[in-house]
Scaffold this active site. Structure first.
Site, PDB file in Angstrom:
ATOM      1  CE  LYS A   1     -53.541  16.187 -34.468  1.00 47.69           C
ATOM      2  NZ  LYS A   1     -54.083  17.417 -33.825  1.00 47.69           N
TER       3      LYS A   1
HETATM    4  C1  LIG Z   1     -53.422  18.697 -33.894  1.00 45.49           C
HETATM    5  C2  LIG Z   1     -54.252  19.894 -33.520  1.00 45.49           C
HETATM    6  C3  LIG Z   1     -53.892  21.219 -33.880  1.00 45.49           C
HETATM    7  C4  LIG Z   1     -52.580  21.527 -34.587  1.00 45.49           C
HETATM    8  O1  LIG Z   1     -52.569  21.123 -35.916  1.00 45.49           O
HETATM    9  P1  LIG Z   1     -51.196  21.045 -36.731  1.00 45.49           P
HETATM   10  O2  LIG Z   1     -51.517  20.429 -38.027  1.00 45.49           O
HETATM   11  O3  LIG Z   1     -50.278  20.196 -35.891  1.00 45.49           O
HETATM   12  O4  LIG Z   1     -50.684  22.442 -36.852  1.00 45.49           O
HETATM   13  C5  LIG Z   1     -54.751  22.252 -33.575  1.00 45.49           C
HETATM   14  N1  LIG Z   1     -55.897  22.041 -32.906  1.00 45.49           N
HETATM   15  C6  LIG Z   1     -56.282  20.794 -32.526  1.00 45.49           C
HETATM   16  C7  LIG Z   1     -57.545  20.634 -31.777  1.00 45.49           C
HETATM   17  C8  LIG Z   1     -55.476  19.678 -32.819  1.00 45.49           C
HETATM   18  O5  LIG Z   1     -55.860  18.451 -32.427  1.00 45.49           O
END
Ligand SMILES: *Cc1c(COP(=O)(O)O)cnc(C)c1O
Length: 433
Positions: A107
């Site tokens: 993210k």
């Molecule tokens: C947010 C997140 C996901 C999921 O990603 P999406 O884009 O919502 O499908 C998977 N793994 C981790 C560690 C995350 O922080």
């Protein structure tokens, strides 16, 4: 370029407004009107380019009409101040490590890009401070707070539920200071989200201060996630492994995988995608039945994927014009319960020495089970295992090393303002800001 809403009840709008608004007024998700094909020569020499050079070309296809070249280049280069290496786990299976950024999760890419793009737009407006409100159950708050840290003209308020986030997570957004304020809400995550929603609806508050959200459905957080799919391909091409490439994405809200699907539309030669779910397998069930049936989420050890109504499904549905057959042609699914996730982390660690986090474990396992002869698999390792320290240590029965970056957060001093879950007191607080 214009952006239309997946609900098609409001007129299309420009990038600036799509980024500032986040969600379209008809509650749909913004989609770019055109997904540009990149020229064949670009792919033929991709392995000769750096991650930042590749990312700039991809960013230019989306944002080049709306942001001056030099500004866009600077935003991309600043955002990607860390590497995303593809690491071999075993024959034909590679881990795309997306955890080398400031908060050790993928993210960071979207949050850092969005912070810089929003910062650019705000500077252009040149007037009032913009206030970002973000409710978090843990990971989003840390990525957004660190992404926006020090960005001029923007102040971030992180609302999080008291006692409901891990100490590591809490430290990542309560120790920063500067333009980041952490608000510790006496309630649960849903209360935090309700406070943010009420704030956006409150007329008096919106006259008093300019409010916006850094939600993950924002196009400026979503589209930059396409960058690292191209870089993964480049790394595989360098190894002579780029033919028959299968990419597997541990998915919750499906923003990450959807950015990969956009990459494929731009010409990226990926043979197929796999969406790996935990027990919250709404998408997996959709693939089997053609029926999208959201339901309440259940808690798992891969908690960032505990989503019962994935918001980006609307984008996938739009991309494939609602055709179940077309979706199935490019994406297959997998679903694993906690016991299977534990078993995968343990076995891979014992057999190869590679330590997966619970989310990456779903991705790895789907490749191990689904890969056909002649294919090479890359799974997205979405967070560093140390972010889930207790879970991972209990699985492997050993203590793990905590990266210096995470350690540094732990040494900071927590500063947060306690607030109640009552909107009027939250509003009164903001009215004084
Ligand atoms: C947010 C997140 C996901 C999921 O990603 P999406 O884009 O919502 O499908 C998977 N793994 C981790 C560690 C995350 O922080």
């Amino acid at each position: 370029m214009n952006y239309y809403s997946t609900n098609k009840q409001t007129p299309a709008t420009g990038l600036h407004e799509a980024v500032v608004k986040g969600l379209a007024p008809d509650k749909g998700l913004y989609m770019p009107e055109v997904i540009k094909q990149l020229p064949r020569e670009f792919f033929e020499h991709l392995e000769e380019l750096s991650f930042q050079e590749i990312a700039y070309k991809v960013a230019d296809a989306f944002f080049g009409e709306d942001v001056p070249a030099e500004t866009l280049r600077r935003i991309v280069y600043d955002t990607l101040s860390f590497d995303v290496p593809a690491v071999k786990v075993k024959e034909n299976i590679y881990s795309l490590e997306l955890f080398h950024g400031p908060t050790l999760a993928f993210k960071d890419v979207g949050a850092r890009f969005m912070a810089r793009l929003l910062g650019y737009f705000i500077k252009q407006e040149g007037k009032r401070r913009v206030n970002v409100l973000v409710a978090t159950s843990g990971d989003t708050g840390s990525a957004v707070a660190n992404g926006f840290l020090g960005v001029e003209g923007i102040h971030v308020y992180v609302l999080y539920p008291k006692g409901k986030v891990s100490e590591i997570q809490e430290k990542q957004f309560t120790t920063l200071g500067r333009n980041i304020t952490a608000l510790e809400v006496d309630g649960v995550f849903d209360d935090c989200q309700a406070l943010v929603k009420s704030a956006f609806m409150d007329e008096k508050l919106n006259t008093h201060m300019k409010l916006t959200s850094a939600n993950s459905i924002n196009v400026a957080r979503f589209l930059p996630q396409a960058f690292y799919y191209f870089y993964a391909y480049a790394q595989m091409k360098k190894l002579g492994k780029a033919d028959n490439l299968v990419i597997c994405v541990p998915s919750g809200n499906f923003g990450n995988i959807t950015a990969g699907l956009f990459g494929k539309r731009m010409g990226l030669p990926v043979k197929r995608f796999i969406a790996a779910n935990n027990r919250n397998d709404i998408f997996y069930q959709y693939l089997q039945t053609g029926i999208y049936a959201p339901k309440a989420s259940v808690a798992t050890i891969a908690n960032a994927m505990d989503v019962g109504d994935p918001s980006n499904f609307a984008r996938i549905f739009d991309l494939y014009k609602g055709s179940h057959a077309a979706v199935k042609e490019e994406i297959s699914g997998a679903t694993y319960n906690d016991e299977q996730i534990r078993e995968t982390v343990r076995t891979v660690y014992n057999e190869t020495g590679y330590l997966l986090d619970p989310h990456g474990a779903c991705g790895y396992r789907a490749l191990e089970e689904e890969l056909c002869p002649g294919e090479t698999g890359v799974f997205l390792e979405t967070a560093h295992p140390a972010k889930f320290r207790d879970t991972v240590e209990s699985i492997i029965g050993d203590s793990i090393e905590i990266p210096a970056k995470l350690q540094a957060f732990m040494e900071g001093t927590k500063q947060s303002i306690p607030i109640s879950k009552d909107f009027e007191s939250f509003k009164a607080f903001l009215m004084k800001e």
